[in-house]
Design a protein around this motif. Structure first.
Motif, PDB file in Angstrom:
ATOM      1  N   TYR A 152      -7.564   1.165   2.551  1.00 51.56           N
ATOM      2  CA  TYR A 152      -8.227   2.433   2.277  1.00 51.56           C
ATOM      3  C   TYR A 152      -9.623   2.162   1.738  1.00 51.56           C
ATOM      4  O   TYR A 152      -9.874   1.146   1.110  1.00 51.56           O
TER       5      TYR A 152
ATOM      6  N   ALA B 149      -2.274   1.789  11.377  1.00 50.30           N
ATOM      7  CA  ALA B 149      -0.978   2.464  11.302  1.00 50.30           C
ATOM      8  C   ALA B 149      -0.150   2.287  12.567  1.00 50.30           C
ATOM      9  O   ALA B 149       1.035   2.636  12.575  1.00 50.30           O
TER      10      ALA B 149
ATOM     11  N   PHE C 231      -2.176   9.840  -1.437  1.00 44.31           N
ATOM     12  CA  PHE C 231      -3.480   9.972  -0.806  1.00 44.31           C
ATOM     13  C   PHE C 231      -4.028  11.395  -0.896  1.00 44.31           C
ATOM     14  O   PHE C 231      -5.234  11.592  -0.935  1.00 44.31           O
TER      15      PHE C 231
ATOM     16  N   ALA D 130       0.005  10.293   5.099  1.00 41.41           N
ATOM     17  CA  ALA D 130      -1.255   9.751   4.604  1.00 41.41           C
ATOM     18  C   ALA D 130      -2.408  10.089   5.541  1.00 41.41           C
ATOM     19  O   ALA D 130      -3.509  10.433   5.097  1.00 41.41           O
TER      20      ALA D 130
ATOM     21  N   ASP E  75       0.798  -1.220   0.000  1.00 44.23           N
ATOM     22  CA  ASP E  75       0.000   0.000   0.000  1.00 44.23           C
ATOM     23  C   ASP E  75       0.835   1.276   0.000  1.00 44.23           C
ATOM     24  O   ASP E  75       0.289   2.379   0.046  1.00 44.23           O
ATOM     25  N   TYR E  76       2.148   1.151  -0.085  1.00 48.47           N
ATOM     26  CA  TYR E  76       3.000   2.346  -0.032  1.00 48.47           C
ATOM     27  C   TYR E  76       2.679   3.350  -1.144  1.00 48.47           C
ATOM     28  O   TYR E  76       2.602   4.564  -0.871  1.00 48.47           O
TER      29      TYR E  76
ATOM     30  N   THR F 278       3.514   6.773   7.759  1.00 46.96           N
ATOM     31  CA  THR F 278       2.075   6.888   7.529  1.00 46.96           C
ATOM     32  C   THR F 278       1.505   8.242   7.936  1.00 46.96           C
ATOM     33  O   THR F 278       0.343   8.518   7.673  1.00 46.96           O
TER      34      THR F 278
ATOM     35  N   SER G 173      -0.198   5.424  -0.048  1.00 43.86           N
ATOM     36  CA  SER G 173       0.139   6.387   1.001  1.00 43.86           C
ATOM     37  C   SER G 173       0.743   7.655   0.417  1.00 43.86           C
ATOM     38  O   SER G 173       0.496   8.758   0.898  1.00 43.86           O
ATOM     39  N   GLN G 174       1.547   7.469  -0.624  1.00 42.93           N
ATOM     40  CA  GLN G 174       2.231   8.613  -1.213  1.00 42.93           C
ATOM     41  C   GLN G 174       1.324   9.479  -2.085  1.00 42.93           C
ATOM     42  O   GLN G 174       1.668  10.612  -2.401  1.00 42.93           O
TER      43      GLN G 174
END
Length: 406
Positions: free
Chosen positions: A181, A339, A144, A291, A137-138, A288, A141-142
């Motif tokens: 998410y 998180a 979002f 995000a 999911d990285y 995190t 996160s970047q």
């Protein structure tokens, strides 16, 4: 390097399941687990045998497999979906090349995404593959804070997992990550994963238990206490307050320590030239916060929810913690648990009858001082932009009013 040997539990994992998903906060040892599995499947564990790892004597499968190892943390997101797609294509090609398939470097990366991925199916038909995906999911996160980029990356990830789910002859698949998410509830539906994130049987795979702390680190505990000029009991108590209290299993029974923080503390103990100190290490491993801040910009907190966060305690149901696809948006409180800013403290006792996991509710708290420091900074940044006149008074809410951790 200090590592608690978890390898004896890995055979139980790979013999019982084919496709596994495990979510944990950063710093809990997901990448180390992936590395150990890579070694076991690639070399039959012979290097682990040289290191006297516990699993080797119990690892019956001496066959070696090509392992496709991907870390999505190293995939470039970029400003456009085409950049993410190009980076993902390169990562897949490099992973297959490293697994012993040099021909993939000649695959045409200008092809449409589905066509490009389809070229790897011939390899899968001829070999039993193991696939390890870390930090899936990285990229989300970047991105979002950018809804358009987020949607485009979500679409590419969905295509990737549909391809993975249709790949024949797979021996084992592991996907790890931090958060789910709301828009990506169906991303992983391309493959039938067994989500073991709250399974009591595997909870100790990631994180250090109290027993492991007192046995594996026994040679260093006395030394650390001596150099800190405190008793071993006081040292253990302080380690628990700072780095312990993390809990993820559906029984809310196993309290864990953060490996990243514990390892950093004891690394200084092993060196005579360094003085060990109780530092705040977790913030260096967690990525995190950005995000979560982006989430808050899009979905402001309700007054009651904010009061709960300031008090460092709220309640979540099992259903909320394990949202099924299309069940609606994931709340900020759920994201905080995923998180690692909050952890399960215990099961809410609504009756004298023991409830099935699906019927349970959990008290969730900030697990320790180290995490609490980071969470208060996150909340403080949000409060600085909060409409205090409309919702709050200084007498009713304030970071300083948060209960102390015990």
């Amino acid at each position: 390097m200090l590592i608690v040997d978890k390898t004896a539990k890995l055979w139980e994992l790979v013999s019982a399941y084919d496709n596994v998903f495990i979510a944990r906060p950063h710093g809990m040892g997901k990448s180390t687990m992936c590395s150990a599995l890579y070694e076991l499947f690639t070399h039959g564990g012979r290097y682990l045998a040289e290191a006297n790892a516990a699993v080797y004597a119990d690892w019956p499968e001496k066959q070696c497999y090509p392992v496709i190892s991907l870390s999505f943390k190293h995939i470039f997101v970029g400003a456009h979906a085409s950049e993410f797609e190009a980076s993902l294509k390169a990562a897949v090609s490099n992973a297959f090349f490293a697994a012993g398939f040099p021909e993939v470097m000649h695959f045409d990366r200008s092809e449409i995404f589905s066509g490009f991925l389809g070229k790897f199916e011939k390899i899968a038909l001829q070999h039993r593959l193991v696939v390890l995906i870390d930090d899936w999911d990285y990229p989300l996160s970047q991105s979002f804070g950018d809804q358009d980029a987020f949607a485009l990356i979500t679409a590419k990830l969905r295509s990737f997992y549909v391809w993975l789910g249709e790949m024949p002859n797979l021996r084992f698949v592991l996907v790890t990550g931090t958060m789910h998410y709301r828009e990506t509830a169906t991303v992983l539906e391309g493959i039938s994963f067994q989500d073991l994130s709250m399974d009591p049987d595997v909870v100790a795979l990631l994180g250090y238990t109290q027993e492991e702390m007192e046995t594996v680190f026994a040679p260093y505990i006395g030394l650390a206490a001596h150099r800190q000029a405190i008793s071993t009991e006081a040292l253990l108590h302080k380690l628990k307050l700072l780095y312990g209290g993390l809990c993820f299993d559906e029984d809310a029974a196993v309290k864990l320590y953060c490996p990243y923080s514990v390892n950093h503390f004891f690394a200084a103990v092993t060196l005579q030239s360094k003085e060990p100190y109780f530092g705040y290490y977790w913030k260096c491993s967690a990525n995190t916060k950005a995000a979560l801040e982006a989430y808050l910009q899009q979905y402001p907190l309700e007054h009651e929810e904010l009061l709960q966060l300031v008090q460092h305690k709220f309640t979540l149901s099992y259903e909320e913690l394990n949202l099924a696809p299309l069940c609606g948006p994931v709340s900020f409180k759920v994201l905080l648990v995923q998180a690692g800013y909050f952890a399960l403290q215990d099961i809410v006792a609504d009756s004298e009858v023991e409830l099935a996991p699906q019927e349970r509710c959990y008290n969730c708290v900030v697990p320790n001082h180290e995490v609490g420091k980071e969470f208060d900074l996150l909340l403080e940044r949000y409060l600085m932009g909060y409409n205090a006149k409309k919702w709050l008074s200084t007498e009713s809410v304030g970071i300083g009013s948060s209960p102390s951790l015990r």
